[in-house]
Design an enzyme around this catalytic site. Structure first.
Site, PDB file in Angstrom:
ATOM      1  N   LYS A 109      -4.233  -3.212  16.349  1.00 11.40           N
ATOM      2  CA  LYS A 109      -4.851  -2.197  15.489  1.00 11.40           C
ATOM      3  C   LYS A 109      -5.930  -1.419  16.247  1.00 11.40           C
ATOM      4  O   LYS A 109      -6.147  -0.230  15.990  1.00 11.40           O
ATOM      5  CB  LYS A 109      -5.428  -2.837  14.221  1.00 11.40           C
ATOM      6  CG  LYS A 109      -4.400  -3.561  13.365  1.00 11.40           C
ATOM      7  CD  LYS A 109      -3.188  -2.697  13.009  1.00 11.40           C
ATOM      8  CE  LYS A 109      -3.450  -1.797  11.818  1.00 11.40           C
ATOM      9  NZ  LYS A 109      -2.216  -1.109  11.366  1.00 11.40           N
ATOM     10  N   ASN A 131      -9.340  -5.923   3.399  1.00  8.54           N
ATOM     11  CA  ASN A 131      -8.787  -6.846   2.403  1.00  8.54           C
ATOM     12  C   ASN A 131      -8.356  -6.149   1.114  1.00  8.54           C
ATOM     13  O   ASN A 131      -8.898  -6.387   0.038  1.00  8.54           O
ATOM     14  CB  ASN A 131      -9.794  -7.959   2.098  1.00  8.54           C
ATOM     15  CG  ASN A 131     -10.058  -8.822   3.308  1.00  8.54           C
ATOM     16  OD1 ASN A 131     -10.923  -8.498   4.125  1.00  8.54           O
ATOM     17  ND2 ASN A 131      -9.312  -9.898   3.455  1.00  8.54           N
ATOM     18  N   ARG A 188      -8.791 -21.106   9.411  1.00  5.94           N
ATOM     19  CA  ARG A 188      -7.618 -20.515  10.050  1.00  5.94           C
ATOM     20  C   ARG A 188      -8.002 -19.915  11.388  1.00  5.94           C
ATOM     21  O   ARG A 188      -9.023 -19.242  11.505  1.00  5.94           O
ATOM     22  CB  ARG A 188      -7.051 -19.414   9.146  1.00  5.94           C
ATOM     23  CG  ARG A 188      -5.652 -19.597   8.735  1.00  5.94           C
ATOM     24  CD  ARG A 188      -5.177 -18.571   7.742  1.00  5.94           C
ATOM     25  NE  ARG A 188      -5.796 -17.264   7.827  1.00  5.94           N
ATOM     26  CZ  ARG A 188      -5.342 -16.212   7.175  1.00  5.94           C
ATOM     27  NH1 ARG A 188      -4.273 -16.321   6.419  1.00  5.94           N
ATOM     28  NH2 ARG A 188      -5.940 -15.044   7.260  1.00  5.94           N
ATOM     29  N   TYR A 240      -2.986  -9.401  16.432  1.00  7.77           N
ATOM     30  CA  TYR A 240      -2.945  -8.353  15.407  1.00  7.77           C
ATOM     31  C   TYR A 240      -4.123  -7.401  15.560  1.00  7.77           C
ATOM     32  O   TYR A 240      -3.962  -6.178  15.544  1.00  7.77           O
ATOM     33  CB  TYR A 240      -2.956  -8.981  14.005  1.00  7.77           C
ATOM     34  CG  TYR A 240      -3.119  -7.959  12.896  1.00  7.77           C
ATOM     35  CD1 TYR A 240      -2.064  -7.108  12.553  1.00  7.77           C
ATOM     36  CD2 TYR A 240      -4.317  -7.833  12.207  1.00  7.77           C
ATOM     37  CE1 TYR A 240      -2.207  -6.163  11.547  1.00  7.77           C
ATOM     38  CE2 TYR A 240      -4.470  -6.893  11.195  1.00  7.77           C
ATOM     39  CZ  TYR A 240      -3.413  -6.060  10.874  1.00  7.77           C
ATOM     40  OH  TYR A 240      -3.553  -5.112   9.885  1.00  7.77           O
ATOM     41  N   ILE A 297       0.839  -1.205   0.000  1.00  9.45           N
ATOM     42  CA  ILE A 297       0.000   0.000   0.000  1.00  9.45           C
ATOM     43  C   ILE A 297       0.869   1.248   0.000  1.00  9.45           C
ATOM     44  O   ILE A 297       0.613   2.198  -0.753  1.00  9.45           O
ATOM     45  CB  ILE A 297      -0.960  -0.012   1.207  1.00  9.45           C
ATOM     46  CG1 ILE A 297      -1.954  -1.175   1.090  1.00  9.45           C
ATOM     47  CG2 ILE A 297      -1.718   1.314   1.312  1.00  9.45           C
ATOM     48  CD1 ILE A 297      -2.872  -1.354   2.287  1.00  9.45           C
ATOM     49  N   ASP A 344      -9.637 -16.100  12.222  1.00  5.94           N
ATOM     50  CA  ASP A 344     -10.312 -15.540  11.053  1.00  5.94           C
ATOM     51  C   ASP A 344     -11.752 -15.147  11.373  1.00  5.94           C
ATOM     52  O   ASP A 344     -12.458 -15.852  12.099  1.00  5.94           O
ATOM     53  CB  ASP A 344     -10.339 -16.551   9.906  1.00  5.94           C
ATOM     54  CG  ASP A 344      -9.221 -16.325   8.906  1.00  5.94           C
ATOM     55  OD1 ASP A 344      -8.425 -15.391   9.117  1.00  5.94           O
ATOM     56  OD2 ASP A 344      -9.137 -17.088   7.925  1.00  5.94           O
ATOM     57  N   ALA A 364      11.604  -4.804   6.327  1.00  7.32           N
ATOM     58  CA  ALA A 364      11.260  -6.102   6.925  1.00  7.32           C
ATOM     59  C   ALA A 364      10.259  -6.825   6.032  1.00  7.32           C
ATOM     60  O   ALA A 364      10.368  -8.035   5.812  1.00  7.32           O
ATOM     61  CB  ALA A 364      10.683  -5.909   8.320  1.00  7.32           C
ATOM     62  N   GLY A 407       8.751  -4.622   3.313  1.00  8.29           N
ATOM     63  CA  GLY A 407       8.795  -3.801   2.107  1.00  8.29           C
ATOM     64  C   GLY A 407       9.820  -4.339   1.120  1.00  8.29           C
ATOM     65  O   GLY A 407      10.742  -5.078   1.491  1.00  8.29           O
TER      66      GLY A 407
END
Length: 326
Positions: free
Chosen positions: A153, A178, A284, A149, A18, A287, A39, A41
């Site tokens: 956020k 997504n 997963r 995660y 992005i 999810d 890392a 990028g």
């Protein structure tokens, strides 16, 4: 798409998927500073920008406060994209995800505050909706996070709100749903689903869908994300500041339908792809079953009007992957 001009803009994580798309777009009319530790990028994402006199690359880490202070010198806006993405990665290594996504985020907030930047716009995440089953997802109704995660956020949103209240720093969070498109990395254990599927299909390998394929996502093409970042920088409406926005198209697609579309578009280049079989595996951990964004708030307060549907974006992305990665 509206444009922003004659500004100096810092993009953290600017060599990532992005971030590099933002750098490329913004360089047409602005000076751009890219901060990245590479890392996740990739140098090739920004290689063509390095000779542009309006582009500055700082190799540094948001976990290092000195790097953050250096990167914001003379900057009007910060677009904070740097993060360790991926729910599975955060489950496997919650400490590093927290260091980057929380401590690094706090460093950038402090640096932006001290440099008196006009606005701090950051990549938030649809994972913040957690176990909330309500559809579509509306910004002020979230559930409990389902992964480390997602926690990181959500903490970002809390810190951004607090920095506005405590220090007057204007912040806008964009909850990405997504995101996919050109330059998205197909390699590695934590590759996003679309480039991963594309590479497997192009190699005539059977892609593995987690679960029965009926989980659904609001897949969002990169150009819609660029539009949201530009609109967030441009807005002067006080009501539009210091809040979060869903950044999506506002439609959902099951993984089975996604696979069918990928096969269709790729088969136009190689007809054998149409007959590649799909394998189904276990769901997963962490999810969310279904994800669909309401984009009414972004339309009302920012004037957001997504230009690319999922299908339109998918055709663009498949063309890019075929040309660049085949």
């Amino acid at each position: 798409m509206q444009q922003i001009e004659n500004k100096t803009i810092l993009v953290t994580g600017g060599a990532g998927f992005i971030g590099s798309n933002l750098c490329e777009h913004l360089l047409h009319n602005n000076k751009v500073v890219c901060l990245d530790n590479f890392a996740t990028g990739r140098t090739q994402n920004i290689q063509h920008l390095l000779n542009n006199p309006d582009f500055t690359l700082i190799v540094g880490d948001i976990r290092n406060i000195a790097d953050c202070h250096k990167a914001v010198i003379g900057v009007d806006y910060v677009l904070h994209e740097a993060a360790l993405g991926s729910v599975p990665r955060s489950i496997n290594d919650p400490i590093t995800s927290n260091d980057v996504n929380v401590s690094g985020f706090l460093n950038m907030l402090v640096a932006a505050r001290d440099a008196k930047v006009k606005k701090f716009i950051y990549a938030a995440s649809s994972s913040t909706y957690g176990d909330s089953e309500a559809l579509p997802k509306v910004e002020d109704k979230i559930g409990k996070p389902l992964s480390p995660y997602a926690i990181t956020k959500y903490v970002n949103e809390l810190y951004a709100d607090n920095f506005h209240r405590m220090y007057g720093l204007n912040c806008i969070g964009l909850r990405y749903f997504n995101v996919f498109g050109r330059k998205q990395d197909p390699d590695g254990a934590y590759a996003a689903v679309i480039p991963k599927f594309v590479m497997q299909l192009m190699a005539h390998e059977s892609p593995i869908i987690n679960g029965d394929g009926n989980y659904s996502r609001d897949f969002t093409y990169i150009d819609n994300v660029i539009q949201m970042n530009v609109l967030a920088m441009l807005t002067e409406n006080p009501e539009a500041m210091n809040t979060v926005y869903n950044t999506a198209f506002g439609d959902r697609t099951t993984l089975n339908d996604l696979m069918a579309s990928l096969k269709k578009y790729l088969a136009q280049h190689d007809e054998k792809i149409a007959s590649v079989e799909v394998v189904y595996g276990p769901n997963r951990a962490g999810d969310i079953p279904h994800s669909l964004a309401s984009i009414e708030k972004a339309k009302r307060l920012l004037g957001y009007n997504p230009e690319f549907s999922m299908q339109q974006g998918l055709q663009q992305a498949v063309g890019w992957y075929w040309k660049n990665l085949k």
